[in-house]
Design an enzyme around this catalytic site. Structure first.
Site, mmCIF file in Angstrom:
data_model
loop_
_atom_site.group_PDB
_atom_site.id
_atom_site.type_symbol
_atom_site.label_atom_id
_atom_site.label_comp_id
_atom_site.label_asym_id
_atom_site.label_seq_id
_atom_site.Cartn_x
_atom_site.Cartn_y
_atom_site.Cartn_z
ATOM 1 N N TYR A 1 0.834 -1.204 0.000
ATOM 2 C CA TYR A 1 0.000 0.000 0.000
ATOM 3 C C TYR A 1 0.868 1.253 0.000
ATOM 4 C CZ TYR A 1 -3.554 3.355 1.525
ATOM 5 O OH TYR A 1 -4.388 4.440 1.628
ATOM 6 N N LYS B 1 1.295 4.184 -2.932
ATOM 7 C CA LYS B 1 0.979 5.580 -2.624
ATOM 8 C C LYS B 1 2.192 6.493 -2.827
ATOM 9 C CE LYS B 1 -3.334 5.006 -1.682
ATOM 10 N NZ LYS B 1 -4.375 5.698 -2.441
ATOM 11 N N SER C 1 -12.401 2.686 6.671
ATOM 12 C CA SER C 1 -12.846 2.166 5.387
ATOM 13 C C SER C 1 -13.641 0.886 5.596
ATOM 14 C CB SER C 1 -11.655 1.839 4.492
ATOM 15 O OG SER C 1 -10.874 2.960 4.252
#
Length: 153
Positions: free
Chosen positions: A102, A106, A137
């Site tokens: 991740y 990013k 989320s």
């Protein structure tokens, strides 16, 4: 004023993004503001996450937004106006344990959009990156040993 039109897009499916962008431009003629806000993340130790899942995260968080942006960009350049926004993550600036795929995706997105910002200045196209801290989320709870199911969307 245009009536809203719902167009479904799996941002990790790079092959369909060009067609979706074309559909949007055919429907409305232009895009004034593009907000890249889709994302996927996974939590797990580097050695526990498959390379296949690393690639899926990179497709959704890096290749998806840049593919969509590149599809819309020629229209903005020809009109010499537009705004592009990347909703990214603080992990695009600072990596933390158990989020390697991740954070890498990013970081890559921040690098791309920082360069794009400099390139688009001559065309009066604004490029912004927003890096919020942690957000809540939707999360699917994984079965033991099933890291693929630990994807956050």
């Amino acid at each position: 004023t245009y009536a809203p039109k719902l167009i479904l897009l799996d941002i990790s499916d790079i092959n369909c993004i060009q067609d979706v962008a074309k559909e949007i431009l055919n429907c409305y003629g232009c895009v004034d503001i593009l907000i890249n806000n889709a994302s996927m993340k996974v939590k797990g130790a580097v050695q526990s996450i498959s390379l296949e899942l690393d690639k899926k995260i990179m497709d959704a968080n890096y290749f998806g937004p840049i593919t969509l942006t590149k599809a819309i960009l020629p229209n903005m350049i020809s009109r010499r106006t537009g705004r592009i926004v990347l909703i990214n993550s603080i992990q695009g600036k600072i990596g933390i344990p158990f989020r390697a795929a991740y954070a890498a995706s990013k970081h890559a997105a921040v690098g791309f959009f920082d360069c794009l910002r400099a390139e688009m200045e001559e065309f009066d196209i604004s490029v912004s990156t927003v890096n919020p801290t942690f957000i809540c989320s939707y999360h699917r709870q994984p079965a033991p040993g099933n890291w693929e199911a630990s994807i956050w969307k």
